[in-house]
Design a protein around this motif. Structure first.
Motif, short mmCIF file in Angstrom:
data_model
loop_
_atom_site.label_atom_id
_atom_site.label_comp_id
_atom_site.label_asym_id
_atom_site.label_seq_id
_atom_site.Cartn_x
_atom_site.Cartn_y
_atom_site.Cartn_z
N SER A 47 0.82 -1.21 0.00
CA SER A 47 0.00 0.00 0.00
C SER A 47 0.86 1.26 0.00
O SER A 47 0.59 2.23 -0.74
N PHE A 48 1.90 1.27 0.81
CA PHE A 48 2.76 2.45 0.87
C PHE A 48 3.51 2.66 -0.44
O PHE A 48 3.71 3.81 -0.88
N ALA A 49 3.91 1.58 -1.10
CA ALA A 49 4.60 1.71 -2.38
C ALA A 49 3.67 2.28 -3.45
O ALA A 49 4.06 3.17 -4.23
N LEU A 50 2.43 1.81 -3.50
CA LEU A 50 1.48 2.35 -4.47
C LEU A 50 1.18 3.81 -4.21
O LEU A 50 1.09 4.63 -5.15
N THR A 51 1.02 4.17 -2.94
CA THR A 51 0.77 5.57 -2.61
C THR A 51 1.95 6.46 -3.00
O THR A 51 1.77 7.57 -3.53
N SER A 52 3.15 6.00 -2.76
CA SER A 52 4.34 6.79 -3.11
C SER A 52 4.48 6.96 -4.62
O SER A 52 4.75 8.07 -5.11
N SER B 98 1.88 9.42 -5.89
CA SER B 98 2.17 10.81 -5.50
C SER B 98 3.32 11.40 -6.31
O SER B 98 3.25 12.55 -6.76
N PHE B 99 4.38 10.62 -6.53
CA PHE B 99 5.51 11.15 -7.31
C PHE B 99 5.13 11.35 -8.76
O PHE B 99 5.56 12.34 -9.39
N LEU B 100 4.34 10.45 -9.31
CA LEU B 100 3.91 10.64 -10.70
C LEU B 100 3.00 11.86 -10.84
O LEU B 100 3.03 12.54 -11.88
N LEU B 101 2.23 12.13 -9.82
CA LEU B 101 1.31 13.26 -9.88
C LEU B 101 2.04 14.60 -10.01
O LEU B 101 1.57 15.52 -10.70
N VAL C 130 10.95 21.24 -5.24
CA VAL C 130 9.55 21.60 -4.94
C VAL C 130 8.60 20.43 -5.22
O VAL C 130 7.75 20.10 -4.39
N PRO C 131 8.70 19.76 -6.40
CA PRO C 131 7.83 18.59 -6.60
C PRO C 131 8.07 17.47 -5.58
O PRO C 131 7.13 16.76 -5.21
N PHE C 132 9.31 17.34 -5.13
CA PHE C 132 9.59 16.31 -4.12
C PHE C 132 8.89 16.63 -2.81
O PHE C 132 8.31 15.74 -2.18
N LYS C 133 8.93 17.92 -2.40
CA LYS C 133 8.24 18.30 -1.17
C LYS C 133 6.74 18.10 -1.30
O LYS C 133 6.08 17.61 -0.37
N LYS C 134 6.19 18.44 -2.47
CA LYS C 134 4.75 18.25 -2.67
C LYS C 134 4.38 16.77 -2.66
O LYS C 134 3.33 16.38 -2.14
N SER C 135 5.26 15.95 -3.21
CA SER C 135 4.99 14.51 -3.21
C SER C 135 5.01 13.94 -1.80
O SER C 135 4.16 13.11 -1.45
N VAL C 136 5.96 14.39 -0.99
CA VAL C 136 6.03 13.92 0.39
C VAL C 136 4.78 14.35 1.17
O VAL C 136 4.20 13.57 1.95
N LYS C 137 4.34 15.59 0.94
CA LYS C 137 3.12 16.06 1.62
C LYS C 137 1.90 15.25 1.18
O LYS C 137 1.03 14.92 2.00
N GLN C 138 1.85 14.91 -0.10
CA GLN C 138 0.73 14.11 -0.59
C GLN C 138 0.74 12.70 0.01
O GLN C 138 -0.31 12.15 0.37
N ILE C 139 1.91 12.13 0.16
CA ILE C 139 2.02 10.80 0.79
C ILE C 139 1.56 10.86 2.24
O ILE C 139 0.80 9.99 2.71
N LEU C 140 1.99 11.88 2.95
CA LEU C 140 1.56 12.02 4.34
C LEU C 140 0.06 12.25 4.44
O LEU C 140 -0.60 11.71 5.34
N ARG C 141 -0.49 13.01 3.50
CA ARG C 141 -1.93 13.26 3.53
C ARG C 141 -2.73 11.97 3.28
O ARG C 141 -3.69 11.70 3.99
N GLU C 142 -2.32 11.20 2.30
CA GLU C 142 -3.06 9.97 1.99
C GLU C 142 -2.94 8.93 3.10
O GLU C 142 -3.92 8.26 3.45
N THR C 143 -1.76 8.77 3.63
CA THR C 143 -1.61 7.82 4.75
C THR C 143 -2.39 8.28 5.98
O THR C 143 -2.95 7.45 6.71
N SER C 144 -2.46 9.58 6.19
CA SER C 144 -3.25 10.10 7.33
C SER C 144 -4.74 9.83 7.11
O SER C 144 -5.46 9.47 8.06
N VAL C 145 -5.21 9.98 5.88
CA VAL C 145 -6.62 9.72 5.59
C VAL C 145 -6.96 8.24 5.82
O VAL C 145 -7.99 7.91 6.43
N VAL C 146 -6.10 7.35 5.34
CA VAL C 146 -6.36 5.92 5.51
C VAL C 146 -6.33 5.53 6.99
O VAL C 146 -7.19 4.77 7.47
N THR C 147 -5.35 6.05 7.74
CA THR C 147 -5.27 5.73 9.16
C THR C 147 -6.46 6.29 9.93
O THR C 147 -7.00 5.62 10.82
N THR C 148 -6.89 7.50 9.57
CA THR C 148 -8.07 8.07 10.23
C THR C 148 -9.31 7.25 9.93
O THR C 148 -10.18 7.08 10.80
#
Length: 334
Positions: A115-120, A123-126, A158-176
């Protein structure tokens, strides 16, 4: 005794009656004697004591052809037993013993390797795919500029920082969502929790096997998707509202050291209210359009895959449609 006396009188008056005749008319004579004896006993018995001899209450009359009541045979008992079992196996009583199987996923399922690999990757492709897109052709007049031959610098941080934020956001949503699932199981009824945690694609397949009409099937799949998608949308709303409230709370903590005007504080509150309102409208649109898209996909295509693809497309298209509509309506902004 009255019956016996009556029988003697008959024999005296008719001496020609032999044993064979008496035997042939025995049923009639016995019946007559029994009835006469009963009448005599009933007549001679006081009213208060008739109940002891069985003459009180209702009177029941039998004809000669049906004096003996029907016997309870083994076939009769078997038929009763079969009928009772058929009644208790009826579909209208299935809800009494229906079991709701609820399978909870792990709390930190978002951090599992797959799951974490697919999310990453997503996010990077986005954020990195727009950098690979071809640039628009410039005018011929710009070819003669001195800086036209120099390659432009591409910022990859900048895209790397946005990708990391997107990964954190998606994992937070799933955990919530996993936390909300556990709260639903512990605080709601078993039936309500089962509806919220139901596997919607499998439910769409089961509904398709029932042979429902098209409009009924569309409504049932949309309703089931709406229920099953509620916890995901609620988790997304909580995470987005938390992200919007974090700068506001941070500014309030900083404002304790530096005094701010009342106008600035009220403006910040209004800005936060607009952001929360926009997040609420987008999440509501995502939920509604996901349910509609799932119903359309399951009706037009295969139940399982059509429901999943329709739900995904509706989830993505809902906020975009609502944002476009609000952008074209004056005095409304998201």
């Amino acid at each position: 005794m009255a019956g016996i006396g009556l029988l003697k009188d008959l024999l005296k008056k008719n001496p020609s009656v032999n044993g064979q005749t008496l035997h042939s008319t025995g049923l009639y004579s016995a019946t007559l004697a029994a009835s006469s004896a009963a009448a005599y006993v009933a007549a001679g018995t006081p009213f208060a004591s008739r109940a002891l001899f069985g003459f009180g209450g209702k009177r029941v009359a039998y004809c000669d052809a049906g004096v003996t009541p029907p016997l309870i045979t083994e076939d009769y008992l078997t038929s009763l037993r079969t009928a009772s079992e058929t009644v208790f196996r009826h579909d209208t009583l299935n809800h009494i013993t229906k079991e709701y199987s609820i399978e909870l996923k792990p709390l930190f399922s978002a951090f599992q390797p797959k799951s974490f690999a697919l999310t990453s990757i997503r996010s990077f492709l986005l954020f990195y795919l727009p950098l690979v897109a071809p640039k628009e052709e410039e005018d011929d007049d710009n070819d003669f500029l001195p800086d036209s031959s120099d390659e432009r610098h591409v910022d990859l941080v900048v895209p790397f920082k946005k990708s990391v934020k997107q990964i954190l956001r998606e994992t937070s949503v799933v955990t919530t969502r996993r936390v909300l699932e556990r709260l639903a199981v512990h605080h709601l009824s078993q039936r309500a929790a089962w509806k919220l945690l139901k596997d919607v694609p499998k439910s769409a397949v089961r509904k398709a096997n029932r042979g429902m009409p098209m409009h009924t099937y569309f409504f049932c799949v949309s309703r089931t998707t709406f229920r099953g998608h509620c916890l995901g949308v609620a988790a997304s709303w909580l995470v987005q509202v938390g992200i919007e409230c974090y700068p506001f709370v941070r500014d309030i903590l900083k404002s304790n050291e530096v005094e701010l005007d009342a106008d600035d504080q009220s403006e910040r509150v209004k800005t936060l209210g607009k952001k929360v309102y926009g997040v609420t409208v987008r999440c509501g649109a995502s939920l509604v359009f996901a349910a509609i898209g799932a119903g359309i996909g399951a009706t037009l295509f295969r139940p399982s895959s059509g429901q999943s693809v329709g739900c995904l497309l509706g989830d993505l298209a809902g906020p975009m449609i609502v944002s476009f509509c609000f952008a074209n309506i004056p005095h409304l902004e998201l």
